[in-house]
Scaffold this motif. Structure first.
Motif, PDB file in Angstrom:
ATOM      1  N   ASN A 155     -83.826  34.532  45.113  1.00  0.00           N
ATOM      2  CA  ASN A 155     -83.616  33.993  43.443  1.00  0.00           C
ATOM      3  C   ASN A 155     -85.182  33.766  43.410  1.00  0.00           C
ATOM      4  OD1 ASN A 155     -80.762  32.963  43.026  1.00  0.00           O
ATOM      5  ND2 ASN A 155     -81.101  32.537  45.153  1.00  0.00           N
ATOM      6  N   VAL A 156     -85.822  34.837  42.890  1.00  0.00           N
ATOM      7  CA  VAL A 156     -87.239  35.310  42.544  1.00  0.00           C
ATOM      8  C   VAL A 156     -87.353  35.764  41.231  1.00  0.00           C
ATOM      9  CG1 VAL A 156     -88.106  35.284  45.079  1.00  0.00           C
ATOM     10  CG2 VAL A 156     -87.405  37.470  43.672  1.00  0.00           C
ATOM     11  N   ASP A 157     -88.641  35.592  40.349  1.00  0.00           N
ATOM     12  CA  ASP A 157     -89.019  35.882  39.189  1.00  0.00           C
ATOM     13  C   ASP A 157     -89.006  37.418  39.262  1.00  0.00           C
ATOM     14  OD1 ASP A 157     -88.487  33.626  38.108  1.00  0.00           O
ATOM     15  OD2 ASP A 157     -90.838  33.253  37.722  1.00  0.00           O
ATOM     16  N   ASN A 158     -89.006  37.964  37.856  1.00  0.00           N
ATOM     17  CA  ASN A 158     -89.422  39.398  37.551  1.00  0.00           C
ATOM     18  C   ASN A 158     -88.506  40.261  38.291  1.00  0.00           C
ATOM     19  OD1 ASN A 158     -90.892  41.418  36.403  1.00  0.00           O
ATOM     20  ND2 ASN A 158     -92.561  41.397  37.886  1.00  0.00           N
ATOM     21  N   GLN A 159     -87.141  40.311  37.791  1.00  0.00           N
ATOM     22  CA  GLN A 159     -86.059  41.233  38.295  1.00  0.00           C
ATOM     23  C   GLN A 159     -85.656  42.234  37.316  1.00  0.00           C
ATOM     24  OE1 GLN A 159     -82.776  38.574  38.929  1.00  0.00           O
ATOM     25  NE2 GLN A 159     -84.059  37.246  40.460  1.00  0.00           N
ATOM     26  N   ASN A 168     -86.303  45.802  38.968  1.00  0.00           N
ATOM     27  CA  ASN A 168     -87.511  45.931  39.206  1.00  0.00           C
ATOM     28  C   ASN A 168     -87.876  46.502  40.570  1.00  0.00           C
ATOM     29  OD1 ASN A 168     -88.393  45.852  36.556  1.00  0.00           O
ATOM     30  ND2 ASN A 168     -88.733  43.651  36.956  1.00  0.00           N
ATOM     31  N   PRO A 169     -88.841  47.265  41.149  1.00  0.00           N
ATOM     32  CA  PRO A 169     -88.983  47.884  42.579  1.00  0.00           C
ATOM     33  C   PRO A 169     -89.236  46.775  43.628  1.00  0.00           C
ATOM     34  CG  PRO A 169     -90.294  49.361  40.828  1.00  0.00           C
ATOM     35  CD  PRO A 169     -89.707  48.110  40.038  1.00  0.00           C
ATOM     36  N   LYS A 170     -89.993  45.729  42.960  1.00  0.00           N
ATOM     37  CA  LYS A 170     -90.206  44.543  43.991  1.00  0.00           C
ATOM     38  C   LYS A 170     -89.095  43.910  44.166  1.00  0.00           C
ATOM     39  CE  LYS A 170     -93.476  40.679  44.694  1.00  0.00           C
ATOM     40  NZ  LYS A 170     -94.178  39.706  44.286  1.00  0.00           N
ATOM     41  N   TYR A 171     -88.229  43.649  43.331  1.00  0.00           N
ATOM     42  CA  TYR A 171     -87.057  42.880  43.616  1.00  0.00           C
ATOM     43  C   TYR A 171     -86.084  43.793  44.520  1.00  0.00           C
ATOM     44  CZ  TYR A 171     -83.050  39.824  43.163  1.00  0.00           C
ATOM     45  OH  TYR A 171     -82.133  39.076  43.346  1.00  0.00           O
ATOM     46  N   GLY A 248     -93.118  35.369  28.816  1.00  0.00           N
ATOM     47  CA  GLY A 248     -92.907  34.948  30.374  1.00  0.00           C
ATOM     48  C   GLY A 248     -91.811  34.383  30.616  1.00  0.00           C
ATOM     49  N   VAL A 249     -91.259  33.599  29.497  1.00  0.00           N
ATOM     50  CA  VAL A 249     -89.811  32.793  29.725  1.00  0.00           C
ATOM     51  C   VAL A 249     -88.731  33.760  29.699  1.00  0.00           C
ATOM     52  CG1 VAL A 249     -88.452  31.265  28.443  1.00  0.00           C
ATOM     53  CG2 VAL A 249     -90.699  30.563  28.835  1.00  0.00           C
ATOM     54  N   MET A 250     -88.932  34.835  28.712  1.00  0.00           N
ATOM     55  CA  MET A 250     -87.874  35.600  28.385  1.00  0.00           C
ATOM     56  C   MET A 250     -87.846  36.596  29.653  1.00  0.00           C
ATOM     57  SD  MET A 250     -86.410  35.527  25.521  1.00  0.00           S
ATOM     58  CE  MET A 250     -86.794  35.000  23.838  1.00  0.00           C
ATOM     59  N   LEU A 251     -88.850  37.050  30.342  1.00  0.00           N
ATOM     60  CA  LEU A 251     -88.791  37.653  31.875  1.00  0.00           C
ATOM     61  C   LEU A 251     -87.963  37.007  32.587  1.00  0.00           C
ATOM     62  CD1 LEU A 251     -89.645  39.980  33.010  1.00  0.00           C
ATOM     63  CD2 LEU A 251     -91.810  39.137  33.574  1.00  0.00           C
ATOM     64  N   THR A 252     -88.397  35.607  32.742  1.00  0.00           N
ATOM     65  CA  THR A 252     -87.692  34.963  34.036  1.00  0.00           C
ATOM     66  C   THR A 252     -86.151  34.745  33.654  1.00  0.00           C
ATOM     67  OG1 THR A 252     -89.778  33.524  34.276  1.00  0.00           O
ATOM     68  CG2 THR A 252     -87.954  32.892  35.003  1.00  0.00           C
ATOM     69  N   ASN A 253     -85.906  34.759  32.341  1.00  0.00           N
ATOM     70  CA  ASN A 253     -84.543  34.441  32.165  1.00  0.00           C
ATOM     71  C   ASN A 253     -83.660  35.889  32.342  1.00  0.00           C
ATOM     72  OD1 ASN A 253     -84.777  31.606  31.574  1.00  0.00           O
ATOM     73  ND2 ASN A 253     -85.164  32.053  29.631  1.00  0.00           N
ATOM     74  N   ARG A 254     -84.228  36.597  32.256  1.00  0.00           N
ATOM     75  CA  ARG A 254     -83.446  38.119  32.732  1.00  0.00           C
ATOM     76  C   ARG A 254     -83.362  38.289  34.191  1.00  0.00           C
ATOM     77  NH1 ARG A 254     -87.344  40.049  28.522  1.00  0.00           N
ATOM     78  NH2 ARG A 254     -88.516  40.732  30.072  1.00  0.00           N
ATOM     79  N   ARG A 255     -82.289  37.946  34.574  1.00  0.00           N
ATOM     80  CA  ARG A 255     -82.320  37.650  36.141  1.00  0.00           C
ATOM     81  C   ARG A 255     -80.784  37.706  36.565  1.00  0.00           C
ATOM     82  NH1 ARG A 255     -81.292  32.559  34.209  1.00  0.00           N
ATOM     83  NH2 ARG A 255     -80.370  31.235  35.612  1.00  0.00           N
ATOM     84  N   VAL A 256     -80.453  37.747  37.945  1.00  0.00           N
ATOM     85  CA  VAL A 256     -79.293  37.289  38.522  1.00  0.00           C
ATOM     86  C   VAL A 256     -79.738  35.838  39.330  1.00  0.00           C
ATOM     87  CG1 VAL A 256     -78.412  39.413  38.505  1.00  0.00           C
ATOM     88  CG2 VAL A 256     -79.763  38.678  40.626  1.00  0.00           C
ATOM     89  N   SER A 257     -78.715  35.007  39.465  1.00  0.00           N
ATOM     90  CA  SER A 257     -78.702  33.912  40.196  1.00  0.00           C
ATOM     91  C   SER A 257     -77.746  34.302  41.454  1.00  0.00           C
ATOM     92  CB  SER A 257     -78.575  32.722  39.381  1.00  0.00           C
ATOM     93  OG  SER A 257     -77.385  32.416  38.923  1.00  0.00           O
ATOM     94  N   ILE A 258     -78.365  33.836  42.478  1.00  0.00           N
ATOM     95  CA  ILE A 258     -77.527  34.394  43.699  1.00  0.00           C
ATOM     96  C   ILE A 258     -77.212  33.024  44.787  1.00  0.00           C
ATOM     97  CG2 ILE A 258     -77.033  35.829  45.690  1.00  0.00           C
ATOM     98  CD1 ILE A 258     -78.786  37.936  44.359  1.00  0.00           C
ATOM     99  N   GLU A 259     -76.126  32.598  44.937  1.00  0.00           N
ATOM    100  CA  GLU A 259     -75.490  31.764  45.840  1.00  0.00           C
ATOM    101  C   GLU A 259     -75.128  32.222  47.169  1.00  0.00           C
ATOM    102  OE1 GLU A 259     -74.173  27.850  44.739  1.00  0.00           O
ATOM    103  OE2 GLU A 259     -74.341  28.614  42.597  1.00  0.00           O
ATOM    104  N   VAL A 260     -75.467  31.709  48.267  1.00  0.00           N
ATOM    105  CA  VAL A 260     -75.034  32.239  49.714  1.00  0.00           C
ATOM    106  C   VAL A 260     -73.749  31.393  49.949  1.00  0.00           C
ATOM    107  CG1 VAL A 260     -75.704  32.603  52.018  1.00  0.00           C
ATOM    108  CG2 VAL A 260     -77.282  32.747  50.153  1.00  0.00           C
TER     109      VAL A 260
END
Length: 277
Positions: A155-159, A168-171, A248-260
């Protein structure tokens, strides 16, 4: 169930800049987050009333709700969910300490939703069975430490880029690292929920968000995980991590949220109102 916390809807006007975000300070992540900073208090009697008072009041309500669920047995029925709720509660405390009021307000919305879902799960499970402490506390602590580590990695930014399901390569590196850990802990599964930013119509955002969740699942399986260990969901542009329309907000909201999820929990699948595979 006993000890139900009745939430009082509090409208809070937040005047901080949109797009501010906060992250754990170096050395404060991981299982250290299980202990809320001793100098954090929801009460500020000597300061003029402001939006932070309402947010701290909401934080205290969420903390009381979590405490009551733990007393009712959530710690033993759903240890993975509890440790992630504790992490979120401590993150909100740090945001309030740092004056990041918009971040805290959005995280409180997410936290209340999770706690309400956990309450429904716990009510069902405890009506059917009794959850007891594990035979080996050290084994449980080890598993919770792994869950905490995975939660932080995933659960990190910039995905994702704008209007894209390509990771994204880092993710991608984060996914590979998480997959290696999960291969060593076969009692853990992942629930992957896709999100989109506020641009685009509802149907497009739902499809895009599901595409992101499925793309994450695809790469995790390429890295060796069984597909059956990963469920995918979509919430489209609903429940953004941060409010606002800055880049910056738009980038952060483009994501997946993952629960274990631990298969050793007394798990019950609950609908979250999104689309499910």
């Amino acid at each position: 169930m006993k000890g139900i916390i009745i939430y009082i809807a509090t409208f809070v006007s937040v005047t901080v800049l949109a797009g501010c975000s906060s992250y754990p300070e170096e050395g404060r992540g991981g299982m250290a987050e299980s202990h809320i900073s001793a100098d954090f208090s929801p009460v500020m009697p000597d300061e003029p009333l402001g939006p932070e008072h309402g947010l701290r009041f909401d934080w205290k309500l969420a903390q009381l709700h979590l405490d009551s669920l733990i007393r009712e047995g959530a710690k033993w029925c759903f240890p993975a969910a509890v440790v992630q709720a504790i992490e979120k509660q401590n993150r909100i405390a740090r945001e309030l300490e740092g004056g990041l009021l918009l971040d805290a307000a959005n995280d409180l919305v997410i936290q209340r939703k999770r706690l309400n879902e956990l309450e429904l799960q716990l009510d069902y499970v405890t009506s059917q069975t009794h959850c007891s402490p594990p035979a080996s506390q050290s084994q449980l602590n080890l598993q919770l430490a792994v869950i905490d580590q995975l939660f932080e990695i995933l659960n990190v930014d910039n995905q994702f880029a704008f209007d894209s399901i390509e990771i994204n390569p880092k993710y991608m590196g984060h996914l590979a690292k998480a997959a290696n850990i999960l291969l060593e802990h076969n009692t853990l599964k992942l629930s992957v929920t896709g999100h989109a930013d506020a641009r685009g119509d509802e149907q497009h955002n739902q499809t895009l968000a599901m595409g992101r969740a499925k793309q994450v699942k695809r790469y995790l399986t390429i890295f060796g995980l069984e597909p059956s260990r990963i469920s995918t969901h979509s919430l489209g542009a609903e429940l953004p991590l941060f409010e606002g329309n800055t880049d910056g907000v738009m980038l952060t909201n483009r994501r997946v949220s993952i629960e274990v999820i631990s298969t050793q929990d007394h798990a019950v699948t609950q609908s979250q109102g999104g689309f499910y595979e």
